[in-house]
Motif scaffolding. Structure first.
Motif, PDB file in Angstrom:
ATOM      1  N   THR A  95      -7.777  -2.379  58.854  1.00  0.00           N
ATOM      2  CA  THR A  95      -6.442  -2.936  58.681  1.00  0.00           C
ATOM      3  C   THR A  95      -6.587  -4.427  58.465  1.00  0.00           C
ATOM      4  O   THR A  95      -7.269  -5.113  59.239  1.00  0.00           O
ATOM      5  N   GLN A  97      -4.220  -7.697  58.168  1.00  0.00           N
ATOM      6  CA  GLN A  97      -2.864  -8.097  58.524  1.00  0.00           C
ATOM      7  C   GLN A  97      -2.672  -9.595  58.315  1.00  0.00           C
ATOM      8  O   GLN A  97      -3.487 -10.389  58.743  1.00  0.00           O
ATOM      9  N   ASP A  99      -0.453 -12.863  59.227  1.00  0.00           N
ATOM     10  CA  ASP A  99       0.500 -13.398  60.204  1.00  0.00           C
ATOM     11  C   ASP A  99       0.956 -14.760  59.699  1.00  0.00           C
ATOM     12  O   ASP A  99       0.208 -15.732  59.743  1.00  0.00           O
ATOM     13  N   THR A 123       5.391  -5.144  56.808  1.00  0.00           N
ATOM     14  CA  THR A 123       4.779  -4.277  57.801  1.00  0.00           C
ATOM     15  C   THR A 123       5.840  -3.901  58.822  1.00  0.00           C
ATOM     16  O   THR A 123       6.250  -4.738  59.621  1.00  0.00           O
ATOM     17  N   SER A 130       0.579  -6.303  55.182  1.00  0.00           N
ATOM     18  CA  SER A 130      -0.652  -5.727  55.719  1.00  0.00           C
ATOM     19  C   SER A 130      -1.096  -4.570  54.830  1.00  0.00           C
ATOM     20  O   SER A 130      -0.306  -4.015  54.072  1.00  0.00           O
ATOM     21  N   SER A 132      -3.437  -1.113  55.611  1.00  0.00           N
ATOM     22  CA  SER A 132      -4.210  -0.267  56.513  1.00  0.00           C
ATOM     23  C   SER A 132      -4.649   0.927  55.682  1.00  0.00           C
ATOM     24  O   SER A 132      -3.824   1.685  55.189  1.00  0.00           O
TER      25      SER A 132
END
Length: 163
Positions: A95, A97, A99, A123, A130, A132
Motif C-alpha cells: 500500500t 499512501q 498524507d 482513500t 493511495s 493498495s
C-alpha cells in the motif's frame, strides 16, 4: 593565438556532444524530483516514508488514461516523477499512501517498465490518494503525486507499507 587543428576540434566537439547526449538520456529517465528509495528483502514498513510537494500543470492522464484495473488516472504534476522506488524482490501486497492533510491528491505508479500502471485517488473519506495492490514485481517504479487541479502546491508524506 594560433589554432593547430580547427577541423579536429570541431569534429571532437560534435563527438563529445553526441556521446554526452547518448549517455545523459538514461540518467534523465531515472531521476526524480525527490529522489530514489529501495525496499530491501528485509523491508520494515515503519522505515519507508519520504516527503515532497506537489506542483505542476502536466496532465497525468498523458501517462495513461486508465490503470491495469481500469481505474481512471487523473491529476496534475511535474512531468518528471516525484519518487523512484526500487523493489529488490517481489512483494505480494503493498500500500502506497499519500498524507497531505486531506488535500485533494492523486497518485500514479508506473513500473516496472512502462506498461504496468497503478492509479489512485481518494482513500475512503479522505481526499488523500493511495494505491493498495497485489503482485508487485521486482524492479523500478516511477511515482507521481499530483493534485486534482493544476499548479497547486501541497506538502506531503508518502508512506509504503507491506501488507
Amino acid at each position: 593565438m594560433k589554432y593547430c587543428c580547427p577541423r579536429l576540434q570541431f569534429r571532437g566537439g560534435w563527438l563529445v556532444a553526441i556521446l554526452t547526449a547518448i549517455t545523459a538520456t538514461p540518467a534523465i529517465a531515472q531521476t526524480a524530483n525527490f529522489g530514489t528509495f529501495k525496499l530491501l528483502t528485509s523491508f520494515d514498513s515503519a522505515q519507508v516514508t519520504v516527503q515532497g510537494f506537489t506542483g505542476g500543470s502536466y496532465s497525468l492522464s498523458a501517462i495513461s488514461n486508465r490503470d491495469r484495473d481500469q481505474r481512471a488516472c487523473i491529476g496534475f504534476a511535474d512531468p518528471k516523477p516525484d519518487h523512484i522506488m526500487v523493489l529488490e524482490k517481489d512483494f505480494s501486497q503493498l500500500t502506497i499512501q499519500v498524507d497531505s492533510n486531506n488535500n485533494d491528491t492523486t497518485l500514479i505508479i508506473q513500473g516496472p517498465g512502462q506498461t504496468t500502471i497503478r492509479c489512485g485517488d481518494d482513500t475512503g473519506k479522505s481526499k488523500d490518494a493511495s494505491v493498495s495492490d497485489r503482485n508487485w514485481k521486482r524492479g523500478t517504479y516511477r511515482i507521481w503525486v499530483g493534485t486534482f487541479n493544476p499548479g497547486v502546491k501541497r506538502d506531503y508524506t508518502l508512506k509504503v507499507e507491506q501488507q
